[in-house]
Design an enzyme around this catalytic site. Structure first.
Site, PDB file in Angstrom:
ATOM      1  CE1 TYR A  37     -16.975  12.194 -15.017  1.00  0.00           C
ATOM      2  CE2 TYR A  37     -15.758  12.172 -12.953  1.00  0.00           C
ATOM      3  CZ  TYR A  37     -16.567  11.537 -13.873  1.00  0.00           C
ATOM      4  OH  TYR A  37     -16.970  10.251 -13.654  1.00  0.00           O
TER       5      TYR A  37
ATOM      6  CG  ASP B 155      -9.141  17.025 -14.152  1.00  0.00           C
ATOM      7  OD1 ASP B 155      -8.469  16.498 -15.054  1.00  0.00           O
ATOM      8  OD2 ASP B 155     -10.138  16.492 -13.641  1.00  0.00           O
TER       9      ASP B 155
ATOM     10  CE  LYS C 256     -12.223   9.097 -18.450  1.00  0.00           C
ATOM     11  NZ  LYS C 256     -12.134   9.410 -17.087  1.00  0.00           N
TER      12      LYS C 256
ATOM     13  NE  ARG D 200      -2.861   0.375   3.355  1.00  0.00           N
ATOM     14  CZ  ARG D 200      -2.170   0.586   4.504  1.00  0.00           C
ATOM     15  NH1 ARG D 200      -1.479   1.703   4.667  1.00  0.00           N
ATOM     16  NH2 ARG D 200      -2.173  -0.318   5.444  1.00  0.00           N
TER      17      ARG D 200
HETATM   18  C1  LIG Z   1     -11.878  15.556 -16.451  1.00  0.00           C
HETATM   19  C2  LIG Z   1     -12.032  14.343 -15.568  1.00  0.00           C
HETATM   20  N1  LIG Z   1     -11.449  14.344 -14.353  1.00  0.00           N
HETATM   21  C3  LIG Z   1     -11.555  13.282 -13.518  1.00  0.00           C
HETATM   22  C4  LIG Z   1     -12.278  12.156 -13.891  1.00  0.00           C
HETATM   23  C5  LIG Z   1     -12.399  11.000 -12.926  1.00  0.00           C
HETATM   24  O1  LIG Z   1     -11.526   9.991 -13.300  1.00  0.00           O
HETATM   25  P1  LIG Z   1     -11.794   8.408 -13.059  1.00  0.00           P
HETATM   26  O2  LIG Z   1     -12.992   8.043 -13.886  1.00  0.00           O
HETATM   27  O3  LIG Z   1     -10.517   7.784 -13.508  1.00  0.00           O
HETATM   28  O4  LIG Z   1     -12.052   8.227 -11.611  1.00  0.00           O
HETATM   29  C6  LIG Z   1     -12.875  12.114 -15.150  1.00  0.00           C
HETATM   30  C7  LIG Z   1     -13.630  10.918 -15.562  1.00  0.00           C
HETATM   31  O5  LIG Z   1     -14.308  10.925 -16.570  1.00  0.00           O
HETATM   32  C8  LIG Z   1     -12.748  13.239 -16.013  1.00  0.00           C
HETATM   33  O6  LIG Z   1     -13.322  13.262 -17.230  1.00  0.00           O
END
Ligand SMILES: Cc1ncc(COP(=O)(O)O)c(C=O)c1O
Length: 384
Positions: free
Chosen positions: A103, A175, A200, A51
């Site tokens: 998101y 992000d 992604k 971990r």
């Molecule tokens: C811009 C963005 N940030 C964070 C996330 C969250 O990521 P995860 O689905 O890997 O938890 C997403 C998921 O679609 C996203 O599009």
């Protein structure tokens, strides 16, 4: 290998990687172990319990730090686990200023989880970074933004946000999932923490869920590493290996995502049945100049509405595409089509969504790296 002078394409292949010391294996092994043998208590080779540390994860963390031009990276079991770790830097009474187009899962964790712990979130339009100033008070600790935003492809000026954050001693979190390190490096623009859903573009093949944080400051890394180890949302070594393999081709995939994205955005814009097309590469995008300043290309993410602006017309298109699969997620080699209002952003209340431009008929595309002519033909038969 870690050479800060290497260009991105070289770093993507080599940064953080060295042949396995025991066998010479060129590819980093998957260290599928939960613990490590110690000669005596505390006498170990830098690894005690998985971990806390895992060699496959260490290599990936070093690679991610290098490609985002940061000093440190930490990996998590998902993008949301990375978001959760950053939010745990906050305490009751703290306030965060958040971009209002983001998101849906990020909106959900802030409003449905962290708001319960006494943290206040202000969702605001950050198209003009100066809007942030009106929301700063003595309790403000953090500015949180995506750019380009999901799903309306708004652009936020990272350097302008960073100047405000610095002036008021706030943390700026960006992000960078939509742009990926190929198009943009927020730390270079003054951000404190870069977040990725590596699910992604970094993973790139729709076969892994993974998250990452990259930062420069050692004290901040220590706090986040403490949270990572205490809360335990770590990725498994096989998932780390998949992301490590994915990033080796990030530059060639992103180049094609950008080329295909431009062709499809222009095709949609000239289609008589299409209403508005949201893509940050258009010269008349409201913040195109900012995009040009902070990005090296405009990517394959876009959204559009139909002139016949109703849910049924949108659903009809979603049902008909064949190459564009109807699915959550984005950033993989294959093209995806989605309906943010009922899918990725379903957790945002309708009035809130509509206020920010996320209408019921909005369709989002993650343009893949197939042949652009085939993708256009698919959209043509679906839109009609
Ligand atoms: C811009 C963005 N940030 C964070 C996330 C969250 O990521 P995860 O689905 O890997 O938890 C997403 C998921 O679609 C996203 O599009």
């Amino acid at each position: 290998m870690n050479n800060k002078n290497h260009k991105l394409a070289t770093k993507l292949i080599h940064a953080g990687i060295s042949p396995d010391p025991t066998t010479g294996a060129i590819m980093t092994p998957i260290y599928q172990t939960s613990t490590y043998v110690q000669a005596a208590p505390g006498d170990h080779k830098g690894y005690e319990y998985a971990r806390t540390q895992n060699p496959t994860r260490t290599v990936l963390q070093n690679a991610l730090a290098a490609i985002e031009n940061g000093n440190h990276a930490l990996c998590f079991g998902s993008g949301m686990a990375a978001t959760d770790a950053v939010a745990k830097l906050l305490a009751p009474g703290d306030e965060v200023i958040v971009a209002n187009d983001l998101y849906g899962g990020t909106y959900r964790i802030f409003t449905k989880m962290f708001a319960n712990y006494g943290i206040k979130f202000h969702f605001i339009d950050m198209a003009d970074a100066n809007n942030i100033r009106g929301y700063i008070n003595g309790n403000t600790k953090m500015i949180w933004t995506e750019t380009p935003t999901n799903p309306l492809l708004n652009i936020v000026d990272i350097a302008a946000c960073a100047a405000i954050a610095k002036e008021h001693k706030l943390l700026l979190v960006v992000d960078n999932t939509f742009a990926s390190p190929y198009l943009q490096n927020p730390l270079d623009q003054g951000a404190d923490i870069v977040l990725h859903s590596a699910t992604k573009y970094l993973g790139g093949h729709s076969d892994v869920v993974h998250g990452a944080l990259i930062m420069n400051d050692a004290a901040l890394e220590e706090k986040l590493r403490f949270i990572q180890n205490s809360c335990g949302a770590v990725p498994g070594p096989h998932d780390c290996w998949l992301v490590l393999r994915g990033i080796k081709t990030l530059h060639v995939r992103m180049q094609r995502h950008c080329e295909n994205g431009e062709k499809i955005a222009n095709y949609l814009r000239n289609h008589p049945k299409v209403g508005k097309v949201y893509w940050c590469g258009f010269a008349d995008h409201p913040n195109h100049d900012v995009a040009k300043k902070q990005m090296r290309g405009f990517g394959g993410m876009m959204s559009f509405t139909l002139k016949d602006d109703n849910m049924d017309a949108a659903m009809n298109v979603l049902k008909k595409t064949e190459l564009f699969s109807l699915a959550e997620s984005l950033g993989g080699v294959e093209s995806l089509i989605g309906h943010p209002a009922s899918m990725t952003h379903g957790s945002i209340p309708r009035e809130e969504r509509i206020k920010n431009g996320l209408v019921d008929s909005l369709i989002r595309l993650s343009v893949g790296i197939e042949d652009a002519d085939d993708l256009i033909a698919d959209l043509e038969q679906a839109i009609g």
